[in-house]
Design an enzyme around this catalytic site. Structure first.
Site: not given
Ligand code: DAH
Length: 346
Positions: A155, A177, A203, A217, A260, A314
């Site tokens: 990020w 995010h 970002r 998002q 995750v 998620a």
């Molecule tokens: N937060 C991640 C992003 O901004 C995207 C994401 C990935 C969200 C995996 C989630 C997850 O909830 O389980 O790239």
């Protein structure tokens, strides 16, 4: 002198009678009573007259002055009355006037997002909000991304200058995010949890046709006993089909995210070639539409949830990317440019 006075009176009474407008009457008034006007200059000559003559001329002058003043006032009234009458009789025909109306509509991304919210409300998901300006604790640390961890490079983060705030540099940031909501909502609610977050993120991005510094998002968090990757597969397809069309399949592909385990990239069948491979999907037949996975046991623990009892899934998806596909918009920058020529098409 007497003659001069009566001459001025006759001459001007006639002019007053013939005047048609207030403007003409104003000019006549100034010609008589203004500085260097006829009746303003006359008294200066009275000094040359004998007392006898002055006795005669004085009252004559006064009565001429009065007559002329009254005549102008009367005529003013008449002229005004005329123009009111004209106005009263004038008819304006508006029956043939076409009003120019511009009909607005919701922004294409808002429309898509409203659709997403409706879709997931049907499954019992509730909307949740988390701060745009957040601590690195919620945005990173509690999601298994400690300071100095290479995963932070995933990020490009905009940090807040702590100038005048009681925080150290690097402590406050613009959330990168909607995952910053995950541990917050776990602390706030007990499982079973079905929540969604659809909101803005930021970002430090090299902006181009597919990347924006300010982006939306869509995140879901589903925690209960026995939740598995099968639920993730089902919900992904439910999501894509609800927004992009009944024939859009979803597939999960292994992908790393620190919060995750296992992690997945969620692909949707390319809506243009339906899997055959085209320019948009780069010949692959699939488009990555979300990042997802089973919520990491440590993240559940950080939120006060026992990973031996509960499991969760998620995902985070990009509504703007989906809107680009759905409406055939090529440049992500069109959405926030305020360019009505583009936005009005949708
Ligand atoms: N937060 C991640 C992003 O901004 C995207 C994401 C990935 C969200 C995996 C989630 C997850 O909830 O389980 O790239």
């Amino acid at each position: 002198m007497e003659e001069k006075i009566s001459q001025i009176q006759t001459e001007y009474l006639e002019q007053i009678q013939q005047a048609q407008s207030l403007k003409e009457l104003d000019e006549i008034f100034l010609g008589l009573f203004g500085k260097k006007g006829q009746l303003d200059l006359l008294p200066k000559e009275f000094g040359k007259l004998s007392i006898e003559e002055r006795k005669k001329v004085g009252p004559l002058f006064n009565s001429a002055k009065q007559n002329l003043e009254q005549a102008i006032e009367r005529k003013r009234g008449e002229v005004r009355g005329e123009s009111y009458k004209k106005l009263a009789n004038e008819k304006l025909d508006l029956s043939d006037t076409k009003l120019i109306t511009r009909k607005g509509h919701l922004h294409p991304v808002t429309r898509l997002e409203n659709g997403v919210v409706t879709l997931f409300k049907k499954l019992g998901f509730t909307q949740y909000g988390a701060p745009h300006i957040d601590s690195e604790e919620y945005n990173f640390e509690l999601l298994n991304i400690p300071q100095g961890h290479p995963a932070r490079d995933l990020w490009d983060t905009l940090y807040i200058d702590p100038h005048n705030l009681k925080v150290s540099p690097g402590e406050l940031l613009l959330r990168t995010h909607t995952s910053n909501a995950q541990v917050r909502l776990m602390k706030e609610f007990k499982p079973p949890i079905r929540m969604m977050i659809i909101d803005r993120c930021f970002r430090y991005e090299n902006v181009d046709a597919r990347h924006e510094h300010t982006l939306d998002q869509f995140e879901i968090v589903y925690i209960d006993k026995g939740v598995s990757m099968a639920n993730l597969q089902y919900l992904s397809e439910y999501f894509f089909q609800g927004i992009l069309g009944k024939d859009i399949k979803a597939r999960l592909r292994p992908k790393y995210y620190p919060f995750v385990e296992p992690g997945a990239g969620v692909d949707g069948l390319c809506i243009f070639c339906k899997g055959k491979g085209c320019k948009v999907c780069g010949g692959i037949g699939w488009l990555e539409l979300a990042g997802a996975g089973m919520i990491h046991p440590q993240v559940l623990r950080n939120g006060g949830i026992d990973p031996n009892v509960y499991s969760g899934i998620a995902w985070g998806a990009g509504p703007e990317r989906m809107a680009m596909l759905k409406f055939g918009i090529e440049n992500i920058r069109s959405f926030k440019s305020g360019d009505l020529k583009i936005l009005e098409k949708f």
